[in-house]
Design a protein around this motif. Structure first.
Motif, short mmCIF file in Angstrom:
data_model
loop_
_atom_site.label_atom_id
_atom_site.label_comp_id
_atom_site.label_asym_id
_atom_site.label_seq_id
_atom_site.Cartn_x
_atom_site.Cartn_y
_atom_site.Cartn_z
N MET A 1 81.14 -78.15 41.01
CA MET A 1 80.88 -79.56 41.08
C MET A 1 82.16 -80.30 40.70
O MET A 1 82.73 -80.04 39.66
N LYS A 2 82.57 -81.20 41.55
CA LYS A 2 83.76 -81.98 41.26
C LYS A 2 83.34 -83.33 40.72
O LYS A 2 82.53 -84.03 41.31
N ILE A 3 83.90 -83.67 39.57
CA ILE A 3 83.59 -84.95 38.95
C ILE A 3 84.78 -85.87 39.14
O ILE A 3 85.91 -85.51 38.81
N ARG A 4 84.53 -87.03 39.67
CA ARG A 4 85.59 -88.01 39.91
C ARG A 4 85.78 -88.89 38.68
O ARG A 4 84.86 -89.09 37.92
N ASN A 5 86.97 -89.39 38.52
CA ASN A 5 87.29 -90.33 37.45
C ASN A 5 87.39 -89.67 36.08
O ASN A 5 87.16 -90.31 35.06
N ILE A 6 87.72 -88.37 36.03
CA ILE A 6 87.84 -87.73 34.72
C ILE A 6 89.29 -87.63 34.26
O ILE A 6 89.54 -87.32 33.10
N ASP A 7 90.23 -87.87 35.14
CA ASP A 7 91.65 -87.95 34.78
C ASP A 7 92.12 -86.79 33.91
O ASP A 7 92.77 -87.00 32.89
N GLY A 8 91.76 -85.57 34.26
CA GLY A 8 92.25 -84.39 33.56
C GLY A 8 91.63 -84.16 32.19
O GLY A 8 92.20 -83.42 31.38
N LEU A 9 90.50 -84.74 31.90
CA LEU A 9 89.85 -84.53 30.61
C LEU A 9 89.30 -83.10 30.53
O LEU A 9 88.80 -82.57 31.51
N SER A 10 89.38 -82.50 29.36
CA SER A 10 88.83 -81.16 29.16
C SER A 10 87.32 -81.26 28.98
O SER A 10 86.76 -82.35 28.83
N ARG A 23 78.31 -91.98 31.05
CA ARG A 23 77.28 -91.39 31.89
C ARG A 23 77.94 -90.78 33.12
O ARG A 23 79.04 -91.16 33.51
N PHE A 24 77.25 -89.84 33.71
CA PHE A 24 77.67 -89.24 34.97
C PHE A 24 76.66 -89.66 36.02
O PHE A 24 75.46 -89.46 35.84
N VAL A 25 77.14 -90.28 37.09
CA VAL A 25 76.24 -90.79 38.13
C VAL A 25 76.78 -90.46 39.51
O VAL A 25 77.98 -90.21 39.69
N TYR A 26 75.87 -90.44 40.48
CA TYR A 26 76.28 -90.42 41.88
C TYR A 26 75.58 -91.57 42.59
O TYR A 26 74.61 -92.14 42.09
N TYR A 27 76.10 -91.91 43.77
CA TYR A 27 75.59 -93.05 44.53
C TYR A 27 75.13 -92.58 45.90
O TYR A 27 75.92 -91.99 46.65
N PRO A 28 73.87 -92.84 46.24
CA PRO A 28 73.41 -92.50 47.59
C PRO A 28 73.88 -93.56 48.60
O PRO A 28 74.11 -94.71 48.23
N TYR A 29 74.02 -93.14 49.84
CA TYR A 29 74.29 -94.09 50.92
C TYR A 29 73.68 -93.56 52.20
O TYR A 29 73.34 -92.38 52.30
N THR A 30 73.49 -94.45 53.15
CA THR A 30 72.81 -94.11 54.40
C THR A 30 73.68 -94.50 55.58
O THR A 30 74.27 -95.58 55.60
N GLY A 90 73.43 -96.43 40.12
CA GLY A 90 73.50 -95.08 40.65
C GLY A 90 72.45 -94.17 40.04
O GLY A 90 71.64 -94.58 39.22
N LYS A 91 72.46 -92.93 40.46
CA LYS A 91 71.53 -91.91 39.96
C LYS A 91 72.18 -91.18 38.80
O LYS A 91 73.22 -90.55 38.95
N ASP A 92 71.59 -91.29 37.64
CA ASP A 92 72.14 -90.71 36.41
C ASP A 92 71.86 -89.20 36.38
O ASP A 92 70.71 -88.78 36.42
N VAL A 93 72.94 -88.41 36.34
CA VAL A 93 72.82 -86.95 36.25
C VAL A 93 73.55 -86.44 35.00
O VAL A 93 74.04 -85.30 34.98
N THR A 94 73.59 -87.27 33.96
CA THR A 94 74.32 -86.92 32.74
C THR A 94 73.80 -85.63 32.13
O THR A 94 74.59 -84.77 31.72
N ASP A 95 72.49 -85.48 32.04
CA ASP A 95 71.93 -84.28 31.41
C ASP A 95 72.34 -83.01 32.14
O ASP A 95 72.71 -82.02 31.50
N GLU A 96 72.29 -83.04 33.46
CA GLU A 96 72.67 -81.86 34.25
C GLU A 96 74.15 -81.53 34.07
O GLU A 96 74.52 -80.37 33.89
N VAL A 97 75.00 -82.54 34.11
CA VAL A 97 76.43 -82.32 33.97
C VAL A 97 76.76 -81.81 32.56
O VAL A 97 77.52 -80.86 32.39
N MET A 98 76.13 -82.42 31.56
CA MET A 98 76.43 -82.02 30.18
C MET A 98 75.95 -80.60 29.88
O MET A 98 76.56 -79.90 29.08
N SER A 99 74.88 -80.15 30.52
CA SER A 99 74.46 -78.76 30.30
C SER A 99 75.50 -77.80 30.89
O SER A 99 75.80 -76.76 30.30
N THR A 100 76.09 -78.16 32.01
CA THR A 100 77.15 -77.35 32.60
C THR A 100 78.40 -77.37 31.71
O THR A 100 79.02 -76.33 31.47
N VAL A 101 78.75 -78.54 31.20
CA VAL A 101 79.92 -78.68 30.32
C VAL A 101 79.70 -77.88 29.04
O VAL A 101 80.61 -77.17 28.58
#
Length: 119
Positions: A1-10, A23-30, A90-101
């Motif tokens: 999973m690629k996270i945008r806007n992290i600027d090289g953060l560990s 928060r970690f979010v994604y945005y749907p579009y049609t 956007g759609k908040d996926v913070t919990d999913e991302v943080m479990s991976t982190v």
């Protein structure tokens, strides 16, 4: 999973940011092509505490507004759903991302322990 806007953060830095309220979010579009309607999502974005998540998603709202309506029968329905989610930040996926982190941090710590034991 690629996270945008992290600027090289560990992984540890990401955990600290989340503790500060990021928060970690994604945005749907049609996008629609008369008889075909595509529901897509952006990459996951890090929205730091104090940043406006709605403004980050404006690009995806605009894409939906311009290109989403034209599909029959689902274009208007999916377009409205995308806009609604984006207007809420956007759609908040913070919990999913943080479990991976957290798993990544545990893995790194285990590797450090192995190196210390083998030395």
């Amino acid at each position: 999973m690629k996270i945008r806007n992290i600027d090289g953060l560990s992984a540890t830095d990401l955990q600290r940011e989340a503790e500060k309220g990021a928060r970690f979010v994604y945005y749907p579009y049609t996008i629609s092509f008369i008889v075909i309607t595509l529901r897509k999502t952006s990459g996951v974005y890090l929205i730091k505490a104090g940043e406006n998540a709605v403004s980050r998603g404006r690009r995806f709202t605009l894409i939906s507004l311009l290109f989403g309506w034209w599909g029959i029968p689902f274009g208007p329905k999916f377009t409205l759903q995308s806009i609604k989610v984006n207007q809420k930040g956007g759609k908040d996926v913070t919990d999913e991302v943080m479990s991976t982190v957290a798993g990544h941090i545990l893995f790194q710590e285990a590797q450090k322990q192995q190196k210390l034991q083998s030395a």
